[in-house]
Design an enzyme around this catalytic site. Structure first.
Site, PDB file in Angstrom:
ATOM      1  N   ASP A  26       0.848  -1.186   0.000  1.00  0.00           N
ATOM      2  CA  ASP A  26       0.000   0.000   0.000  1.00  0.00           C
ATOM      3  C   ASP A  26       0.886   1.239   0.000  1.00  0.00           C
ATOM      4  O   ASP A  26       1.841   1.335   0.796  1.00  0.00           O
ATOM      5  CB  ASP A  26      -0.913   0.012   1.230  1.00  0.00           C
ATOM      6  N   ASN A  59      -2.544  12.727  -3.930  1.00  0.00           N
ATOM      7  CA  ASN A  59      -3.600  13.189  -4.822  1.00  0.00           C
ATOM      8  C   ASN A  59      -4.010  14.631  -4.509  1.00  0.00           C
ATOM      9  O   ASN A  59      -4.216  15.451  -5.413  1.00  0.00           O
ATOM     10  CB  ASN A  59      -4.820  12.272  -4.724  1.00  0.00           C
ATOM     11  N   HIS A  81      -4.565  14.254  -9.087  1.00  0.00           N
ATOM     12  CA  HIS A  81      -4.894  12.853  -9.360  1.00  0.00           C
ATOM     13  C   HIS A  81      -4.121  12.295 -10.554  1.00  0.00           C
ATOM     14  O   HIS A  81      -3.846  11.096 -10.601  1.00  0.00           O
ATOM     15  CB  HIS A  81      -6.406  12.711  -9.586  1.00  0.00           C
ATOM     16  N   ASP A 114      -2.011   8.881 -10.443  1.00  0.00           N
ATOM     17  CA  ASP A 114      -2.085   7.762 -11.387  1.00  0.00           C
ATOM     18  C   ASP A 114      -0.693   7.372 -11.887  1.00  0.00           C
ATOM     19  O   ASP A 114      -0.367   6.180 -12.022  1.00  0.00           O
ATOM     20  CB  ASP A 114      -2.970   8.128 -12.575  1.00  0.00           C
ATOM     21  N   GLU A 160      -4.671   2.077  -4.535  1.00  0.00           N
ATOM     22  CA  GLU A 160      -3.216   2.086  -4.464  1.00  0.00           C
ATOM     23  C   GLU A 160      -2.669   0.828  -3.819  1.00  0.00           C
ATOM     24  O   GLU A 160      -1.495   0.774  -3.446  1.00  0.00           O
ATOM     25  CB  GLU A 160      -2.731   3.315  -3.686  1.00  0.00           C
TER      26      GLU A 160
END
Length: 337
Positions: free
Chosen positions: A178, A186, A191, A195, A221
């Site tokens: 994680d 973000n 964002h 990504d 994630e």
């Protein structure tokens, strides 16, 4: 009033010739990648079948040897033939259920370990069609952002992988990854950058795993990896390599001041342990890594006894997790890491 319907165009069928050359092909009938299609290279006489990355026809399954079999394309009078022979594999080669070496004909079933293939001679237009369909199916199995397998792997292929591991009496480890403070990434950097971070960390994971391992985008994630054949010591080495690579990987080109770390939980599967309970233990180890300060690898607690009720596999027990120290290379077996 005239007829407005378009008229049928007349075609001279004699001028439309089908491709005359036939190409030898294999299609997987049984195995994790059912429907996968392989066409022989017309410019190559010998074709190696196996799970090795450089095999001419690659069948990536633990029951298949690195170079499991050899197919030889040869001319016989006015036609081509394909003969397959075992290359000293662990699990052998069967043709239509028999251990023989013979020229293949359309419809023959060839078994390599747990993988069953169908051999067919196909016209070139058929090869183009089946190749296109196979590529579309393979693309659908991958998450477009990360390039990792989708969660469909857990339903469609993981059960077969665990059955093969159990049959061989091998260990298997998983790690759940994680990205730390991903919401802040973000919020602060956007964002789109988030990504790109997922894509880069996924690439790092894929570059660390072996060809026989499986990386899955578990959700958001969170990334999940399954590593057949690895005991805890080797699995920890892999997890630490991923952790170090993520920590030291440069992200400044994505956004100034951006740095990324990951928390990882590692678990070795217990005997006949359901995959959901196994991953749940890795998830609890991941939670412990977050609680202990993030940017670390933590070992999962041992599974509940095999004869305990199934629901007991999900109960909390006394914490016995351990964080890891510096990475060393002593326990690596050298098989792809």
């Amino acid at each position: 009033m005239g007829n407005s319907e378009p008229q049928t165009r007349i075609t001279n069928l004699r001028e439309r010739r089908s491709d005359s050359r036939l190409v030898p092909t294999f299609t997987i009938l049984e195995g994790p990648e059912v429907g996968a299609f392989y066409a022989f290279d017309p410019g190559r006489r010998a074709h190696r079948l196996g799970r090795a990355a450089d095999a001419d026809i690659r069948v990536n399954d633990p029951s298949v040897s690195r170079v499991h079999a050899i197919c030889i394309v040869a001319s016989l009078e006015d036609r081509l033939t394909v003969r397959i022979s075992d290359n000293g594999s662990t699990n052998g080669v069967l043709i239509n259920g028999k251990k023989v070496e013979t020229a293949l004909i359309s419809g023959d079933k060839v078994r390599l370990g747990d993988i069953l293939l169908r051999f067919e001679w196909m016209a070139e237009e058929e090869v183009r069609y089946h190749s296109d369909v196979s590529e579309r199916v393979r693309a659908a199995e991958r998450d477009p952002l990360s390039g990792l397998l989708t969660r469909a792997f857990l339903k469609d292929r993981l059960t077969k992988l665990l059955a093969e591991v159990d049959r061989r009496g091998q260990p298997i480890s998983c790690m759940l990854i994680d990205l730390d403070h991903f919401k802040s990434i973000n919020d602060v950097h956007g964002h789109l950058v988030g990504d790109q971070v997922i894509a880069r960390v996924s690439e790092t994971l894929l570059n660390t795993l072996r060809e026989t391992d499986s990386g899955v985008r578990y959700g958001g994630e969170e990334l999940l990896a399954f590593m057949p054949g690895l005991e805890l010591a080797d699995a920890l080495q892999v997890a630490n390599r991923v952790s170090e690579a993520v920590r030291e990987g440069s992200m400044y080109d994505l956004s100034p001041g951006l740095s990324v770390t990951a928390s990882i939980g590692v678990a070795v599967r217990g005997p006949k342990e359901p995959w959901s309970a196994w991953v749940e233990r890795a998830d609890k180890a991941l939670y412990r890594a977050k609680k202990d300060g993030r940017d670390r690898v933590v070992v999962a607690e041992e599974p509940a006894p095999q004869d305990a009720p199934e629901e007991a596999l999900f109960l909390d027990t006394l914490p016995r997790n351990q964080s890891l120290g510096p990475i060393t290379d002593d326990s690596l077996d050298g098989d792809g890491y």
